[in-house]
Scaffold this active site. Structure first.
Site, PDB file in Angstrom:
ATOM      1  N   HIS A 136       9.088 -12.297 -18.729  1.00 29.35           N
ATOM      2  CA  HIS A 136       7.765 -11.923 -18.116  1.00 29.35           C
ATOM      3  C   HIS A 136       6.520 -12.730 -18.074  1.00 29.35           C
ATOM      4  O   HIS A 136       5.439 -12.936 -17.441  1.00 29.35           O
ATOM      5  CB  HIS A 136       7.435 -10.650 -18.794  1.00 29.35           C
ATOM      6  CG  HIS A 136       6.612  -9.568 -18.001  1.00 29.35           C
ATOM      7  ND1 HIS A 136       5.723  -9.892 -17.020  1.00 29.35           N
ATOM      8  CD2 HIS A 136       6.746  -8.113 -18.239  1.00 29.35           C
ATOM      9  CE1 HIS A 136       5.436  -9.085 -16.625  1.00 29.35           C
ATOM     10  NE2 HIS A 136       5.816  -7.869 -17.133  1.00 29.35           N
ATOM     11  N   SER A 155      -2.396   9.758  -4.912  1.00 30.29           N
ATOM     12  CA  SER A 155      -1.167   9.084  -4.332  1.00 30.29           C
ATOM     13  C   SER A 155       0.077   9.597  -5.074  1.00 30.29           C
ATOM     14  O   SER A 155       0.193  10.227  -6.159  1.00 30.29           O
ATOM     15  CB  SER A 155      -1.252   7.636  -4.486  1.00 30.29           C
ATOM     16  OG  SER A 155      -1.287   7.351  -5.912  1.00 30.29           O
ATOM     17  N   THR A 156       1.040   9.039  -4.323  1.00 27.64           N
ATOM     18  CA  THR A 156       2.561   9.588  -4.921  1.00 27.64           C
ATOM     19  C   THR A 156       2.596   8.736  -6.272  1.00 27.64           C
ATOM     20  O   THR A 156       3.163   9.506  -7.144  1.00 27.64           O
ATOM     21  CB  THR A 156       3.645   9.294  -4.073  1.00 27.64           C
ATOM     22  OG1 THR A 156       3.201   7.673  -3.666  1.00 27.64           O
ATOM     23  CG2 THR A 156       3.720   9.729  -2.803  1.00 27.64           C
ATOM     24  N   ASP A 165      19.971  -6.159   0.111  1.00 25.55           N
ATOM     25  CA  ASP A 165      21.226  -6.536   0.869  1.00 25.55           C
ATOM     26  C   ASP A 165      21.719  -7.826   0.851  1.00 25.55           C
ATOM     27  O   ASP A 165      21.365  -8.456   1.601  1.00 25.55           O
ATOM     28  CB  ASP A 165      21.230  -5.490   1.940  1.00 25.55           C
ATOM     29  CG  ASP A 165      22.677  -5.587   2.894  1.00 25.55           C
ATOM     30  OD1 ASP A 165      23.613  -6.071   2.263  1.00 25.55           O
ATOM     31  OD2 ASP A 165      22.680  -4.921   4.052  1.00 25.55           O
TER      32      ASP A 165
HETATM   33  C1  LIG Z   1      -2.084   0.357  -9.605  1.00 21.87           C
HETATM   34  C2  LIG Z   1      -1.124   1.171  -8.678  1.00 21.87           C
HETATM   35  C3  LIG Z   1       0.159   1.491  -9.538  1.00 21.87           C
HETATM   36  C4  LIG Z   1      -1.685   2.361  -8.071  1.00 21.87           C
HETATM   37  O1  LIG Z   1      -0.893   2.804  -7.056  1.00 21.87           O
HETATM   38  P1  LIG Z   1      -1.252   3.898  -5.861  1.00 21.87           P
HETATM   39  O2  LIG Z   1      -0.155   4.137  -4.976  1.00 21.87           O
HETATM   40  O3  LIG Z   1      -1.721   5.091  -6.570  1.00 21.87           O
HETATM   41  O4  LIG Z   1      -2.698   3.426  -5.186  1.00 21.87           O
HETATM   42  P2  LIG Z   1      -2.876   2.139  -4.015  1.00 21.87           P
HETATM   43  O5  LIG Z   1      -4.379   2.443  -3.775  1.00 21.87           O
HETATM   44  O6  LIG Z   1      -2.403   0.952  -4.368  1.00 21.87           O
HETATM   45  O7  LIG Z   1      -2.008   2.793  -2.903  1.00 21.87           O
HETATM   46  C5  LIG Z   1      -2.394   4.086  -2.183  1.00 21.87           C
HETATM   47  C6  LIG Z   1      -1.612   4.306  -0.942  1.00 21.87           C
HETATM   48  O8  LIG Z   1      -1.354   2.920  -0.381  1.00 21.87           O
HETATM   49  C7  LIG Z   1      -0.001   2.878   0.364  1.00 21.87           C
HETATM   50  N1  LIG Z   1       0.365   1.562   0.160  1.00 21.87           N
HETATM   51  C8  LIG Z   1      -0.495   0.520  -0.418  1.00 21.87           C
HETATM   52  N2  LIG Z   1       0.359  -0.498  -0.454  1.00 21.87           N
HETATM   53  C9  LIG Z   1       1.408  -0.169  -0.288  1.00 21.87           C
HETATM   54  C10 LIG Z   1       2.877  -0.873  -0.329  1.00 21.87           C
HETATM   55  N3  LIG Z   1       2.865  -2.091  -0.663  1.00 21.87           N
HETATM   56  N4  LIG Z   1       4.031  -0.376  -0.012  1.00 21.87           N
HETATM   57  C11 LIG Z   1       3.931   0.719   0.416  1.00 21.87           C
HETATM   58  N5  LIG Z   1       2.915   1.896   0.336  1.00 21.87           N
HETATM   59  C12 LIG Z   1       1.674   1.018  -0.051  1.00 21.87           C
HETATM   60  C13 LIG Z   1       0.761   4.215  -0.025  1.00 21.87           C
HETATM   61  O9  LIG Z   1       0.823   4.839   1.058  1.00 21.87           O
HETATM   62  C14 LIG Z   1      -0.079   4.819  -1.055  1.00 21.87           C
HETATM   63  O10 LIG Z   1      -0.187   6.236  -0.828  1.00 21.87           O
HETATM   64  P3  LIG Z   1       1.005   7.044  -1.155  1.00 21.87           P
HETATM   65  O11 LIG Z   1       1.844   6.570  -2.430  1.00 21.87           O
HETATM   66  O12 LIG Z   1       0.436   8.484  -1.624  1.00 21.87           O
HETATM   67  O13 LIG Z   1       1.912   7.211   0.071  1.00 21.87           O
HETATM   68  C15 LIG Z   1      -0.509   0.193  -7.485  1.00 21.87           C
HETATM   69  O14 LIG Z   1      -1.742  -0.132  -6.716  1.00 21.87           O
HETATM   70  C16 LIG Z   1       0.244  -1.045  -7.768  1.00 21.87           C
HETATM   71  O15 LIG Z   1      -0.557  -2.019  -8.423  1.00 21.87           O
HETATM   72  N6  LIG Z   1       1.273  -1.066  -7.901  1.00 21.87           N
HETATM   73  C17 LIG Z   1       2.301  -2.250  -8.216  1.00 21.87           C
HETATM   74  C18 LIG Z   1       2.717  -2.323  -9.783  1.00 21.87           C
HETATM   75  C19 LIG Z   1       3.403  -3.250 -10.484  1.00 21.87           C
HETATM   76  O16 LIG Z   1       3.334  -4.470 -10.024  1.00 21.87           O
HETATM   77  N7  LIG Z   1       4.187  -2.980 -11.220  1.00 21.87           N
HETATM   78  C20 LIG Z   1       5.150  -3.726 -11.925  1.00 21.87           C
HETATM   79  C21 LIG Z   1       4.495  -4.461 -12.983  1.00 21.87           C
HETATM   80  S1  LIG Z   1       5.491  -5.874 -13.530  1.00 21.87           S
HETATM   81  C22 LIG Z   1       6.736  -4.933 -14.538  1.00 21.87           C
HETATM   82  O17 LIG Z   1       6.655  -3.934 -14.633  1.00 21.87           O
HETATM   83  C23 LIG Z   1       7.920  -5.856 -14.844  1.00 21.87           C
HETATM   84  C24 LIG Z   1       8.687  -5.730 -13.383  1.00 21.87           C
HETATM   85  O18 LIG Z   1       8.915  -4.876 -12.739  1.00 21.87           O
HETATM   86  O19 LIG Z   1       9.527  -6.751 -13.578  1.00 21.87           O
END
Ligand SMILES: CC(C)(COP(=O)(O)OP(=O)(O)OC[C@H]1O[C@@H](n2cnc3c(N)ncnc32)[C@H](O)[C@@H]1OP(=O)(O)O)[C@@H](O)C(=O)NCCC(=O)NCCSC(=O)CC(=O)O
Length: 471
Positions: free
Chosen positions: A173, A290-291, A417
């Site tokens: 990590h 959001s979802t 894939d």
């Molecule tokens: C902080 C969050 C979790 C919050 O998520 P949210 O979905 O609530 O908020 P948001 O503002 O970012 O997104 C809101 C809306 O934008 C859209 N949206 C935005 N970006 C998107 C994308 N890339 N793909 C698909 N949809 C997206 C969606 O429709 C979503 O609504 P809706 O969903 O309603 O359709 C996220 O923003 C985020 O940072 N995600 C990535 C987390 C991450 O990197 N995790 C791994 C950590 S490392 C780890 O753990 C180790 C490893 O994995 O190896």
């Protein structure tokens, strides 16, 4: 009726352990490559590695076909992919006069690849469960870590005759986060599917960016984190007692856990929104529904209810946010490494156990995500590691329940894939070490979210009742 927990003892045979180096025909692979660690990498310095498995179903797969077609293609394409991702063929090293470790690739370095054969039940291990969490352990490769070196990634390919095969990838990590890990594995799949053409470049969305200057944070954060990590292992950075060994911080895997995957469908999300909106101030107009927020709030509530017990006990709930789009100016999604931050809250179990527990959880989760959008995303970073380490310590000393999230529905893991179709199942094995839940998009692309859980049998039984009914 109680949930049935499958427990079948597998038979695994390691066929080969080899090193796959970046293809030697490229000028890049013959040159040393050094990459410094940023504060965002060091934040995860000795965190438990993240272990992912991708199961591919091929009903007619014979050992002969695996050995003559699939394995050579996977090896060759891995070698070609590593040319674009040289740090992953290298190791974390701590040069004698350097204050902090670096990622170093030197010619002839490579990724450890284990090839194995398993007689375990593919159908069970690639199902939604439930089965013993330990059943997945033989399928994940281990990073090689010692005081002086730690591999960036390790890979394992396991054949299940007449069933399919499984690709396991374990990631350090401090070298890469989920966004980079999934970009790497999609790059490998892309090159494999394209037919291993040596000259084909990666498409722009899969080309890593190694420029560290885009990651700007408060001065001295890297050394602050490093010293805090070293202090947890009784070491310090000023002496010769530097070590790259991964400690047990974050906990070891409990042996009595079972795994299951639950799905929250698009229809469920609609119902959850309808249920929560009338109960929110101003009908939820100010909320971020959001979802992700609904999933995180829903699963947290179910997990606290599944544990039950004393309402006064503390619950720490957290997720990691990708900071790339949140920094000013934004950082490309192709940035290689870590660019993320944990976001924590602590509450009493009672808050979730109440009739309106889900509403409480939604408000909290919405606030956590909104905080990251509206304030400077790096706010409070000076305290974040010491706080996380304190919470982990408290978890091991008391009955504090910790709930975190690994993976993300945004990573699109089911699009990986290699040329034999999309994965039958993707799991994050390492959630059984850390109290994390895993998240991925629904396999069928219907807009749902898959939730992976590793819990003791009692809690898994309880949650299997809560999940369908509570929506
Ligand atoms: C902080 C969050 C979790 C919050 O998520 P949210 O979905 O609530 O908020 P948001 O503002 O970012 O997104 C809101 C809306 O934008 C859209 N949206 C935005 N970006 C998107 C994308 N890339 N793909 C698909 N949809 C997206 C969606 O429709 C979503 O609504 P809706 O969903 O309603 O359709 C996220 O923003 C985020 O940072 N995600 C990535 C987390 C991450 O990197 N995790 C791994 C950590 S490392 C780890 O753990 C180790 C490893 O994995 O190896």
């Amino acid at each position: 009726m109680d949930m049935v927990f499958h427990n079948q003892r597998d038979r695994m045979e390691i066929l080969e352990v080899t090193q796959v180096a970046p293809t030697s025909n490229s000028p890049e692979s013959t040159t040393e490559f050094r990459l410094p660690l940023t504060f965002s990498d060091i934040l995860w310095f000795t965190s438990p590695p993240v272990e992912r498995l991708f199961f591919y179903q091929l009903d007619e797969l014979t050992p002969a076909c695996f050995n003559s077609v699939i394995l050579p293609k996977l090896k060759r394409s891995l070698s070609l992919t590593l040319v674009h991702y040289l740090p992953l063929a290298g190791n974390l090293k701590w040069p004698p006069n350097e204050p902090k470790p670096i990622i170093l690739y030197t010619p002839n370095d490579g990724v450890s690849l284990t090839v194995a054969h398993s007689d375990a039940d593919f159908n069970i291990l690639s199902s939604n469960g439930a089965y013993d969490a330990a059943e997945l352990h033989p399928l994940k490769p281990d990073l090689v870590t010692s005081d002086i070196s730690a591999s960036a990634i390790a890979v394992q390919v396991t054949l299940f005759p007449n069933k399919g095969f499984c690709i396991g990838i374990t990631a350090h990590h401090a070298v890469l986060d989920g966004q980079t890990t999934t970009m790497f594995i999609k790059s490998w799949a892309h090159i494999c599917k394209q037919g291993n053409d040596e000259n084909s470049p990666l498409p722009p969305e899969l080309t890593p960016i190694f420029d560290r200057s885009v990651i700007k944070g408060p001065d001295g954060l890297d050394m602050l984190y490093l010293n805090q990590w070293l202090a947890t292992s009784g070491l310090d950075s000023d002496t010769s007692k530097k070590s790259l060994k991964i400690t047990s911080a974050g906990g070891g895997a409990a042996s009595d856990l079972v795994r299951a995957t639950f799905e929250i469908t698009r229809e469920d999300f609609k119902k959850l929104r309808e249920r929560v909106l009338p109960k929110l101030p101003d009908s939820g107009k100010e909320m971020h529904l959001s979802t992700f927020v609904l999933s995180f709030a829903y699963v947290t509530t179910c997990m606290v209810k599944a544990r039950g017990g004393d309402g006064d006990r503390k619950v720490a709930f957290a997720f990691t946010a990708d900071c790339r789009p949140r920094l000013n100016p934004p950082v490309s999604q192709n940035y290689f490494g870590n660019c993320n931050r944990p976001k924590f809250e602590v509450a009493k179990a009672r808050d979730f156990l109440d009739e309106n527990g889900f509403v409480f959880a939604v408000q909290k989760a919405s606030g956590m995500v909104k905080d990251l959008m509206e304030r400077w995303v790096l706010e409070g970073m000076e305290r974040i590691l010491s706080y996380s380490l304190d919470v982990l310590k408290e978890t091991s000393e008391s009955n504090l329940q910790i709930i975190t999230v690994a993976g993300s529905p945004r990573f699109g893991v089911y699009g990986t894939d290699f040329g034999w179709g999309k994965p039958h199942k993707v799991v994050i094995v390492s959630i059984d070490k850390s109290g994390a839940i895993s998240m991925a998009e629904s396999r069928d692309g219907s807009g749902g979210v898959e939730i992976g859980l590793a819990l003791n049998k009692h809690e898994m039984n309880n949650i299997s009742w809560l999940f369908p009914r509570y929506v």
